[in-house]
Design an enzyme around this catalytic site. Structure first.
Site, PDB file in Angstrom:
ATOM      1  N   LEU A   1       0.754  -1.187   0.016  1.00 61.54           N
ATOM      2  CA  LEU A   1      -0.011  -0.070  -0.033  1.00 61.54           C
ATOM      3  C   LEU A   1       0.826   1.241  -0.047  1.00 61.54           C
ATOM      4  O   LEU A   1       0.260   2.290  -0.510  1.00 61.54           O
ATOM      5  CB  LEU A   1      -0.924  -0.014   1.239  1.00 61.54           C
ATOM      6  CG  LEU A   1      -2.008  -0.883   1.224  1.00 61.54           C
ATOM      7  CD1 LEU A   1      -2.667  -0.807   2.591  1.00 61.54           C
ATOM      8  CD2 LEU A   1      -2.943  -0.736   0.297  1.00 61.54           C
TER       9      LEU A   1
ATOM     10  N   VAL B   1       4.054  -0.507   4.070  1.00 62.73           N
ATOM     11  CA  VAL B   1       2.734  -1.150   4.665  1.00 62.73           C
ATOM     12  C   VAL B   1       2.203  -1.965   3.418  1.00 62.73           C
ATOM     13  O   VAL B   1       2.113  -1.546   2.278  1.00 62.73           O
ATOM     14  CB  VAL B   1       1.862   0.306   5.019  1.00 62.73           C
ATOM     15  CG1 VAL B   1       0.461  -0.410   5.247  1.00 62.73           C
ATOM     16  CG2 VAL B   1       2.432   0.882   5.859  1.00 62.73           C
TER      17      VAL B   1
ATOM     18  N   ASP C   1       3.097  13.036  18.540  1.00 57.44           N
ATOM     19  CA  ASP C   1       3.030  13.556  17.263  1.00 57.44           C
ATOM     20  C   ASP C   1       1.730  13.521  16.819  1.00 57.44           C
ATOM     21  O   ASP C   1       1.186  12.764  15.690  1.00 57.44           O
ATOM     22  CB  ASP C   1       3.996  12.409  16.470  1.00 57.44           C
ATOM     23  CG  ASP C   1       4.308  12.927  14.911  1.00 57.44           C
ATOM     24  OD1 ASP C   1       4.293  14.317  14.903  1.00 57.44           O
ATOM     25  OD2 ASP C   1       4.517  11.983  14.143  1.00 57.44           O
TER      26      ASP C   1
END
Lengths: 415, 373
Positions: A78, A86, A199
Site C-alpha cells: 500500500l 505497509v 506526534d
C-alpha cells in the site's frame, strides 16, 4: 470495548545500552520473558521448510511466532516509507477481514536491535485499546528478522485529506465537533494511561470504514517521565509543536499533546495549517504574532528556558474576541475551548479530561454521528478503487447489490 | 431445479396434467367457433369469448348469458364439473389460456408474497425467499394435483397468518409504484420538451439561414463583396451561440430533472428505513471512566524524593505535571491488585494463560527494578 487494564511500566527498555535480542518475542520489550536473551535464529533447515514437518525443530517461542505469522496473508504493497513498508493483508481463514501489515525495515544504525520508533510503536499500541486508537492485532517476525506489525485496516484515508480537499469535501460545525471529540477522547485515553503521543497532526488521524477517527503512529510516543528524567524536546511535527518544546524544555507533560490538539482544531476550522512555520525560529515568530509573545508575565520562568528567543516586538496575548472572526464557525464555546488549548504556559493549558468536560460538547450543534461524517470524495480514487475491486469495503457492496438479487418474475404489471 | 422443465415442455405438461388445465385450454381464435353452441363468427360478427378463472373453459358471451343468467350452473364442457357464476366471467387477455391462467396465479401469489428486499437480513435470505415463492408458483401452475393442493394450502395459510404484513407491504408497494410512475411521467415530459426545443431550434436555424442567404444575395447584387463574408461569420457566430445556450439550457433542465428524480427515489429509500434510534445525550468520554476504584487521588500527593524537583524551575516552566506523576505512581503501586489470571485469559491479543503469567511476572520484576532505581 476492551479497555486495557495493563499499562507499560516506565522502563526505557529500548535504550541502546540494553540489547534487544530478538523480535521473536511477542510480548513488548517492557516484559522480559524467561528466555529474553539469545533467542536463537532459525536453524537453516527450519527456514527452508517452515511447514509442519519442521515444527518439531522449532522451540516454543519460534513455534508461537510461526503460528502467528500463518494467521495472516500478506497482499499488495500500500505504501513505502523510510522506516516501514505497509502491505494490505487479510486473515487467512477469513479473507474479508482486511488488515494492514506494517513491515519495519532493518535500519542501518540499529543493526543489533530494533529501531527505537518501532519499539515505541509496539510497546504502546500493544497496551492501548480504545475505539479511537488504531489497534494492534498481532506482531510477528518474518524470515530476515523483520518486525511485522499487524494493524487494523483503515481504508478511508486521514483527516488531512479531508481538510485539504476544499473543493469536494464540505463539513460543518457538527462534523468538527465529532472529529474533535474522537481525537480528544484518544488523547485523554493516552494521557490517563500515562502515555504521551508526541506526534499529533491531521495525517496521523486515520479514518475507519465506519467514519471513526483513530489516532495512529506511535513512533514518537513514550510514557510520562519520572521527575528529574530528561526527555527530548525534538518531537512533534513543527507546525504542531508547542512553545515549551520550541524553547527546549526537557521536562514536560501531557500539555504538549494538548497544544497539538488545539492546532488540529484550528486547522479543521480554517482548513489550512494555522501556524505553518518553515523553521523553528519562524514557528516561534508565528506563535508570538498569532497567539502572543511568551513573557515572564504570562508564563513565569519562560525566559530561563534554554532556547528562549522571541522577536523583539512584544505582542500581548490575544483575547477570545480576536479569535472570533477567524474561528467563529464553531461558536463562542468552541472558540473558548480553542483558546484554552493554545494557552502559552503549559501549566495554564487545559488538560484532556478538562477538555472533555467543556460545555462545548453539550451545546448545539450536536456532534454528527460517525456514519454521517463527510468522507473522502469519489472521483478518481473511487474509480481506481473500482478497478482494483477490493472486497470488504462497504461502498462496492452496496453498488453491486442489484446484480446479485435473483430476478423476480412479476406479471402484476401485465394488464 | 430438476423439476423445472424448459418453457415449451412446461406448457405442454401444464396442458396434459390436472383437471382444470386440461387439453381444452386451447387458443380461442383458431377456429372462431364457440365450443359450446358451435356458433361461428360468420354468423355472429360480434361474438365475444369469455372465460371463467375457475376452469378457463372459453365460451361465447351468448352461451354465458344463456347458461348462467339464472344463477350458478355447471360448466358445459364435458367432464368439467365446476360450478360457475355469471359474475366470474371475463374476456381473456392472452390468446393462450395456459398463459392467462399462469399470469392469474402469479398475480395472486405476488399479492400474498409481497415482501421486498429490505425486509430481509441478508441478500441470501431474500434470494431463498424468492426461490421458495417461485417453487410454490410452479406447483400451482403446473404441479400434480397433490402438489397443487399442498401449495394452495400453504398459500392460504400464509395469507391468513400474515394479513397485516401483507397489507402493509401492499401499501408500500403502491406508493413505490406511484412514485416510479410519477418519475417516468416526469422523464417523458422532459424528453418531450427536449424534442420540442430541438425542433424549434432547427426551424429557427433554417429560417435564419434562409434570411442570411437572402441578405447575402442582396449584398452581392449590390456589389459589396466584403459584406458577404461578414454576414457569414455573423451567422456562424450566432449558430455557435445558439448551440451554447441550448447546451446550457439542456444542462439546467437535466439538472432539474435529475434533482427531481433523485429526490423522489431517495425519499422512497428513506421511508423504508427504520428511523434511527434517538441517540442519548453526547458523552464526550465515550462511556469510559478511569477514576481509580481502589484508592483515592488527593491533590498534592507527594513523595520526599520528588520535593526537590517541585521547586526546580526547569520542571515548573516546562509544564511538568506533578499530579500526573502522582497519579501514575499510585496507579503503578496498585497495578496488578485484583487482577486474576483466570479472568484475563480471554482478553488481550490472544494471550494464553502462560503468557499472561509471564507478563505479570515481568511487570512485577520491572516494578521491583524501578524501586531500586
Amino acid at each position: 470495548m476492551a479497555v486495557s487494564p495493563l499499562v507499560a511500566p516506565t522502563s526505557d527498555a529500548f535504550k541502546p545500552s540494553r540489547p534487544i535480542s530478538s523480535p521473536f518475542k511477542r510480548q513488548t520489550s517492557a516484559v522480559p520473558s524467561s528466555n529474553g536473551n539469545g533467542t536463537p535464529r532459525y536453524p537453516p533447515a527450519a527456514r527452508s521448510a517452515p511447514g509442519d514437518g519442521a515444527a518439531m525443530t522449532l522451540d516454543p517461542i519460534e513455534q508461537l511466532n510461526e503460528d502467528e505469522k500463518r494467521k495472516y496473508v500478506k497482499g499488495k504493497k500500500l505504501g513505502e516509507g523510510t522506516y516501514a513498508n505497509v502491505y494490505l493483508g487479510h486473515v487467512r481463514h477469513d479473507p474479508s477481514t482486511l488488515v494492514a501489515i506494517k513491515k519495519i525495515k532493518v535500519q542501518q544504525q540499529y543493526q543489533d536491535g530494533m529501531a527505537p520508533d518501532a519499539v515505541r510503536e509496539l510497546k504502546y499500541l500493544r497496551e492501548l485499546q480504545h475505539p479511537n486508537i488504531i489497534s494492534l492485532l498481532s506482531v510477528f517476525s518474518s524470515k530476515d528478522q523483520n518486525l511485522n506489525l499487524v494493524l487494523e485496516y483503515l481504508p478511508l484515508g486521514d483527516l488531512e485529506m479531508l481538510i485539504r480537499d476544499v473543493d469536494r469535501v464540505r463539513y460543518g460545525a457538527g462534523d468538527i465537533k465529532a472529529w474533535m471529540g474522537m481525537l480528544t477522547r484518544a488523547v485523554w485515553f493516552c494521557h490517563d494511561n500515562f502515555v504521551l503521543h508526541r506526534d499529533i497532526k491531521p495525517n496521523n488521524l486515520l479514518i475507519a470504514a465506519d467514519g471513526e477517527v483513530k489516532l495512529a503512529d506511535f513512533g514518537l510516543a513514550r510514557s510520562f517521565a519520572d521527575p528529574g528524567r530528561r526527555m527530548t524536546a525534538n518531537v512533534i511535527t513543527r507546525w504542531y509543536r508547542p512553545p515549551e518544546l520550541l524553547f527546549g524544555a526537557r521536562h514536560y507533560g501531557g500539555a504538549v499533546d494538548i497544544w497539538s490538539v488545539g492546532m488540529v482544531f484550528a486547522e479543521l476550522i480554517i482548513r489550512a495549517p494555522f501556524l505553518a512555520g518553515n523553521t523553528e525560529v519562524e514557528q516561534i515568530a508565528l506563535i508570538c504574532k498569532q497567539i502572543g509573545t511568551p513573557t515572564e508575565d504570562n508564563w513565569p520562568g519562560v525566559t530561563q528556558l534554554r532556547e528562549y528567543t522571541v522577536p523583539s516586538e512584544v505582542v500581548p496575548v490575544w483575547g477570545k474576541e480576536a479569535y472570533m472572526g477567524r474561528f467563529g464557525a464553531v461558536g463562542a464555546d468552541g472558540v473558548d475551548l480553542l483558546v484554552r488549548t493554545v494557552a502559552l504556559d503549559p501549566k495554564k493549558r487545559i488538560t484532556a479530561r478538562e477538555m472533555l468536560e467543556h460545555r462545548w460538547w453539550r451545546t448545539d450543534p450536536k456532534p454528527t454521528r460517525k456514519e454521517d461524517l463527510p468522507r473522502k470524495s469519489g472521483g478518481e480514487e473511487k474509480m481506481g478503487a473500482d478497478l482494483k475491486r477490493r472486497n470488504g469495503i462497504l461502498d462496492d457492496e452496496t453498488n453491486n447489490r442489484g446484480a446479485k438479487v435473483a430476478r423476480k418474475l412479476d406479471f402484476g404489471q401485465a394488464k | 431445479m430438476s423439476r423445472r422443465a424448459p418453457p415449451g415442455a412446461r406448457t405442454a405438461a401444464a396442458a396434459s396434467s390436472g383437471s382444470t388445465s386440461s387439453s381444452a385450454l386451447a387458443a380461442i381464435n383458431t377456429e372462431d367457433m364457440c365450443p359450446v353452441c358451435k356458433t361461428i363468427r360468420y354468423l355472429n360478427k360480434d361474438m365475444e369469448f369469455l372465460i371463467n378463472p375457475e376452469c378457463y373453459h372459453s365460451m361465447c358471451s351468448n352461451c354465458v348469458n344463456r347458461l348462467f343468467n339464472d344463477g350458478p350452473n355447471q360448466c358445459p364442457y364435458a367432464g368439467c364439473h365446476r360450478t360457475l357464476r355469471r359474475k366470474g366471467f371475463r374476456s381473456a387477455f392472452f390468446g393462450d389460456l395456459a398463459v392467462e391462467r399462469e399470469v392469474d396465479i402469479r398475480r395472486r401469489v405476488a399479492a400474498v408474497f409481497n415482501q421486498v428486499e429490505d425486509d430481509f437480513e441478508t441478500l441470501r435470505d431474500y434470494n431463498n425467499y424468492l426461490q421458495m415463492v417461485e417453487d410454490l408458483t410452479f406447483d400451482l401452475v403446473s404441479g400434480t394435483d397433490a402438489q397443487r393442493r399442498a401449495a394452495e394450502a400453504t398459500l392460504q395459510q400464509w395469507e391468513a397468518e400474515h394479513k397485516a404484513d401483507i397489507e402493509r407491504n401492499r401499501k408500500a408497494g403502491k406508493e413505490a409504484d406511484e412514485q416510479s410512475r410519477r418519475r417516468l411521467a416526469a422523464e417523458r415530459e422532459a424528453a418531450r420538451q427536449r424534442r420540442f426545443e430541438a425542433l424549434r431550434e432547427a426551424e429557427e436555424e433554417k429560417r435564419e439561414r434562409a434570411r442570411s442567404r437572402e441578405e447575402e444575395l442582396d449584398s452581392l447584387a449590390q456589389g459589396e463583396a466584403g459584406a458577404a463574408g461578414g454576414a457569414q461569420r455573423v451567422q456562424l457566430k450566432k449558430r455557435g451561440q445558439a448551440a451554447a445556450s441550448r447546451a446550457v439550457e439542456a444542462a439546467v433542465k437535466s439538472d432539474v430533472a435529475a434533482a427531481d428524480v433523485g429526490r423522489l427515489s431517495i425519499r422512497g429509500l428513506k421511508e423504508k428505513k427504520k428511523a434511527p434510534p434517538p441517540d442519548g445525550p453526547y458523552d464526550p468520554f465515550g462511556g469510559l471512566d478511569f477514576m481509580p476504584s481502589r484508592y483515592k487521588l488527593r491533590p498534592g500527593l507527594t513523595h520526599p524524593g520528588v520535593e526537590k524537583y517541585k521547586v526546580d524551575p526547569a520542571h515548573i516552566t516546562g509544564g511538568y505535571n506533578f499530579d500526573e506523576y502522582a497519579a501514575r505512581a499510585m496507579f503503578e503501586a496498585f497495578a496488578g491488585l485484583g487482577v486474576f489470571i483466570e479472568d484475563e485469559k480471554e482478553v488481550g491479543i490472544g494471550l494464553s494463560a502462560g503468557e499472561v503469567a509471564t507478563m505479570s511476572a515481568g511487570i512485577a520484576a520491572v516494578g521491583d527494578k524501578m524501586e531500586l532505581d
